[in-house]
Design a protein around this motif. Structure first.
Motif, mmCIF file in Angstrom:
data_model
loop_
_atom_site.group_PDB
_atom_site.id
_atom_site.type_symbol
_atom_site.label_atom_id
_atom_site.label_comp_id
_atom_site.label_asym_id
_atom_site.label_seq_id
_atom_site.Cartn_x
_atom_site.Cartn_y
_atom_site.Cartn_z
ATOM 1 N N TYR A 26 -6.217 11.501 6.633
ATOM 2 C CA TYR A 26 -5.497 12.069 5.491
ATOM 3 C C TYR A 26 -4.340 12.928 5.991
ATOM 4 O O TYR A 26 -4.508 13.760 6.886
ATOM 5 C CB TYR A 26 -6.452 12.899 4.626
ATOM 6 C CG TYR A 26 -7.544 12.051 4.018
ATOM 7 C CD1 TYR A 26 -7.395 11.502 2.753
ATOM 8 C CD2 TYR A 26 -8.707 11.779 4.725
ATOM 9 C CE1 TYR A 26 -8.389 10.704 2.199
ATOM 10 C CE2 TYR A 26 -9.712 10.979 4.177
ATOM 11 C CZ TYR A 26 -9.549 10.447 2.914
ATOM 12 O OH TYR A 26 -10.521 9.649 2.372
ATOM 13 N N THR A 49 -7.040 3.681 8.166
ATOM 14 C CA THR A 49 -6.227 3.770 6.961
ATOM 15 C C THR A 49 -5.607 5.155 6.978
ATOM 16 O O THR A 49 -6.284 6.140 7.283
ATOM 17 C CB THR A 49 -7.085 3.577 5.695
ATOM 18 O OG1 THR A 49 -7.666 2.276 5.749
ATOM 19 C CG2 THR A 49 -6.247 3.730 4.433
ATOM 20 N N ASP A 55 0.797 3.158 -3.074
ATOM 21 C CA ASP A 55 -0.402 3.979 -3.282
ATOM 22 C C ASP A 55 -0.525 5.079 -2.234
ATOM 23 O O ASP A 55 -1.602 5.656 -2.049
ATOM 24 C CB ASP A 55 -1.653 3.095 -3.243
ATOM 25 C CG ASP A 55 -1.701 2.115 -4.398
ATOM 26 O OD1 ASP A 55 -1.263 2.474 -5.503
ATOM 27 O OD2 ASP A 55 -2.180 0.978 -4.181
ATOM 28 N N ASN A 56 0.590 5.346 -1.524
ATOM 29 C CA ASN A 56 0.627 6.378 -0.480
ATOM 30 C C ASN A 56 -0.376 6.116 0.630
ATOM 31 O O ASN A 56 -1.020 7.037 1.135
ATOM 32 C CB ASN A 56 0.420 7.770 -1.081
ATOM 33 C CG ASN A 56 1.515 8.117 -2.056
ATOM 34 O OD1 ASN A 56 2.681 7.928 -1.768
ATOM 35 N ND2 ASN A 56 1.130 8.592 -3.224
ATOM 36 N N MET A 57 -0.498 4.831 1.007
ATOM 37 C CA MET A 57 -1.425 4.450 2.068
ATOM 38 C C MET A 57 -0.772 3.448 3.005
ATOM 39 O O MET A 57 0.103 2.683 2.602
ATOM 40 C CB MET A 57 -2.677 3.783 1.477
ATOM 41 C CG MET A 57 -3.555 4.692 0.677
ATOM 42 S SD MET A 57 -4.912 3.804 -0.158
ATOM 43 C CE MET A 57 -5.506 2.716 1.098
ATOM 44 N N SER A 85 -3.825 7.907 4.619
ATOM 45 C CA SER A 85 -3.642 8.291 3.224
ATOM 46 C C SER A 85 -2.706 9.502 3.165
ATOM 47 O O SER A 85 -3.043 10.572 3.666
ATOM 48 C CB SER A 85 -4.989 8.637 2.596
ATOM 49 O OG SER A 85 -4.820 9.117 1.282
ATOM 50 N N ASP A 130 -5.018 15.222 0.739
ATOM 51 C CA ASP A 130 -6.417 15.577 0.497
ATOM 52 C C ASP A 130 -6.974 16.353 1.686
ATOM 53 O O ASP A 130 -6.719 16.019 2.833
ATOM 54 C CB ASP A 130 -7.268 14.327 0.283
ATOM 55 C CG ASP A 130 -6.986 13.633 -1.044
ATOM 56 O OD1 ASP A 130 -6.221 14.199 -1.864
ATOM 57 O OD2 ASP A 130 -7.509 12.524 -1.249
ATOM 58 N N PHE A 155 0.812 -1.217 0.000
ATOM 59 C CA PHE A 155 0.000 0.000 0.000
ATOM 60 C C PHE A 155 0.847 1.269 0.000
ATOM 61 O O PHE A 155 0.357 2.336 -0.347
ATOM 62 C CB PHE A 155 -0.975 -0.002 1.172
ATOM 63 C CG PHE A 155 -2.121 -0.953 0.974
ATOM 64 C CD1 PHE A 155 -3.168 -0.625 0.131
ATOM 65 C CD2 PHE A 155 -2.135 -2.169 1.623
ATOM 66 C CE1 PHE A 155 -4.225 -1.502 -0.060
ATOM 67 C CE2 PHE A 155 -3.188 -3.061 1.435
ATOM 68 C CZ PHE A 155 -4.228 -2.731 0.595
ATOM 69 N N LYS A 156 2.125 1.160 0.404
ATOM 70 C CA LYS A 156 2.992 2.352 0.370
ATOM 71 C C LYS A 156 3.091 2.903 -1.044
ATOM 72 O O LYS A 156 3.197 4.102 -1.235
ATOM 73 C CB LYS A 156 4.390 2.010 0.905
ATOM 74 C CG LYS A 156 4.483 2.036 2.414
ATOM 75 C CD LYS A 156 5.869 1.720 2.898
ATOM 76 C CE LYS A 156 6.792 2.905 2.802
ATOM 77 N NZ LYS A 156 8.097 2.660 3.444
ATOM 78 N N THR A 167 -10.630 6.916 7.316
ATOM 79 C CA THR A 167 -9.315 7.288 6.785
ATOM 80 C C THR A 167 -8.826 8.611 7.383
ATOM 81 O O THR A 167 -9.578 9.571 7.485
ATOM 82 C CB THR A 167 -9.350 7.383 5.246
ATOM 83 O OG1 THR A 167 -9.707 6.089 4.729
ATOM 84 C CG2 THR A 167 -8.012 7.788 4.670
ATOM 85 N N THR A 220 -1.835 11.684 0.910
ATOM 86 C CA THR A 220 -2.126 12.352 -0.359
ATOM 87 C C THR A 220 -2.307 13.857 -0.214
ATOM 88 O O THR A 220 -2.386 14.563 -1.218
ATOM 89 C CB THR A 220 -3.408 11.766 -0.979
ATOM 90 O OG1 THR A 220 -4.477 11.934 -0.035
ATOM 91 C CG2 THR A 220 -3.236 10.286 -1.319
#
Length: 118
Positions: free
Chosen positions: A100, A84, A21-23, A86, A90, A18-19, A98, A88
């Protein structure tokens, strides 16, 4: 003062995937068999207050500004040790479980890695 602190106690065989996908996925001791391989298993601890965008998450010595917080993050963290993350940047929490974080490189995580929110 930290609002939440934990340590990684085990790493699923597929967790690092998952890294890309930046997760990252965190789970406490009770991760379901289908997710255990994809998660970083953490020591279950309770958040001392609700997690907000005024806080910073640290992995080892690397800090990440929290940019958005899903409405189930604190509850899931307290009950399951599960969120999770993330990376990103966001600013809208599209998924309720999640957290962020600002978009920057995720440090290497090993057993014993400390994760904190302050």
């Amino acid at each position: 003062m930290s609002v939440f602190e934990t340590k990684v106690q085990a790493i699923g065989s597929e967790a690092a995937l998952f890294k890309e996908d930046n997760m990252l996925i965190l789970f406490g001791d009770n991760a379901p068999e289908g997710l255990k391989d994809y998660a970083y298993q953490i020591i279950m601890n309770q958040a001392k207050e609700d997690i907000t965008t005024d806080m910073v998450l640290s992995i080892c010595q690397t800090s990440f500004v929290i940019t958005a917080v899903g409405n189930l993050v604190t509850k899931n963290l307290n009950q399951l040790g599960h969120i999770t993350m993330s990376f990103t940047g966001d600013s809208t929490a599209n998924l309720p479980g999640t957290l962020y974080l600002e978009a920057k490189e995720i440090p290497e995580i090993t057993e014993g890695t400390e994760i904190a929110i302050a």
